[in-house]
Scaffold this motif. Sequence first.
Motif, short mmCIF file in Angstrom:
data_model
loop_
_atom_site.label_atom_id
_atom_site.label_comp_id
_atom_site.label_asym_id
_atom_site.label_seq_id
_atom_site.Cartn_x
_atom_site.Cartn_y
_atom_site.Cartn_z
N MET A 7 0.90 -1.00 -0.10
CA MET A 7 0.06 0.13 0.10
C MET A 7 0.93 1.35 -0.13
N ALA A 8 0.55 2.09 -0.89
CA ALA A 8 1.45 3.31 -0.99
C ALA A 8 0.93 4.40 -0.03
N LYS A 9 1.89 5.07 0.60
CA LYS A 9 1.78 6.15 1.46
C LYS A 9 2.12 7.48 1.14
N SER B 291 -6.39 6.09 -6.73
CA SER B 291 -6.00 5.21 -5.65
C SER B 291 -6.86 4.16 -5.70
N TRP C 39 -4.83 3.42 -1.14
CA TRP C 39 -3.51 4.24 -0.59
C TRP C 39 -3.79 4.69 0.70
N HIS D 140 2.19 6.75 -9.10
CA HIS D 140 2.06 5.36 -9.09
C HIS D 140 3.00 4.97 -10.14
#
Length: 392
Positions: A1-3, A26, A32, A245
Amino acid sequence: MAKILLLTDFSSGYSRNLLKGIVRYSKEVGNWSFQRMPLYYRMLYGENGVVEWAKKWQADAIIAQLSDVNIELLNDLNIPIIVQNYRDRNKAVSNLTGDYFNTGVMAAKFFLNRGYRNFAFYGFKGAIWSRERADGYSHEIEKQGYKLAVLENDNKDKEEWSYNHTVLGNWLQSLPKPVALFACDDHFALQISETCNVYNINVPDDIAILGVDNDDLLCNISDPPLSSIVLDVENGGYNAGKLLHQLITKEITEPFNIVVNPLIIERRKSTEKYAVSDKNIRTILNYIEKNYANHLSVEELVKQVPLSRRVLEKKFKEETGESLYQYIQNYRIDQFTRLLITTDYSLFEAALQSGFENYKNVSRVFRKYKSLSPAEYRKRYKCNSSVEEIEY
């Protein structure tokens, strides 16, 4: 999971729509995690504080609204950064920017078509989005032989929304009337509207006001409500999310600018008047506005005024800068564009509602204006558009 760390102004309509687009993207790739950081945090703790926060939270990327970018400090994080450009575009980072110049051109063409001969711009000194909008506005009106009066708010960055009523009021009173005033954004347009009320300057009879961003709250607390240029902000946010992304996953490695385009003008009462000097041409303009969706011919327009066709066409061109045929076609294309991005009408129905009886013809004309087919335009600019339509 991107922060993702968000350092931006969450109170403005622009930023809220931008975040909507980022969140929309997202959700398509897996939710995200977002961490908001108000702008005042940077004011209190400086860029070092922002960097320390990002490191502590282990952010994967940053979207920031910064007036000045300390590239060396931010690069120390070694994560992707998208900056909402403020003073200028920075080649070292990805910029979330806009087609500011053509936003100004759109404003000028709108006012020129309404017969204005006096023009003014109210902006914020030092901001690229204000400067380039003024450049586009000035370029288009000077091309037609007119001059531009300019006033810039030169308060410090932290006070950019404050203004001096007396200075602004005196400037507004000094402008030749009627005047078409383009403000760099809706905040500044609202300052004009408020000051006009204080100084008993009539809007739109004396001063017609046009802003940018179409911030629904700001535009509608104004008296009268403000017309504003609608920007493709939510899709800009979506594209920013997509770019982030790609940067996070190393699909791309070089900075890449995202350009938010102007789309349409949301017309409200602050620009509802025409400034043409000839009452017969005003009659024709009002008639077109009320009847553009119906069968409308030059012969029918001639019946509305005590002028011959030749005299009417000559006077109309003098007042608006366009022939009757061009004006009607442009007006209908504007309405068709509005329906494409604000409704779910079929392409055929949108064409009929805009006064075009032959869809094949409007598709050809539309492509000439927008360089895209109607279906392609809707897919690109209508938020949450998922309808696949067939071109006939």
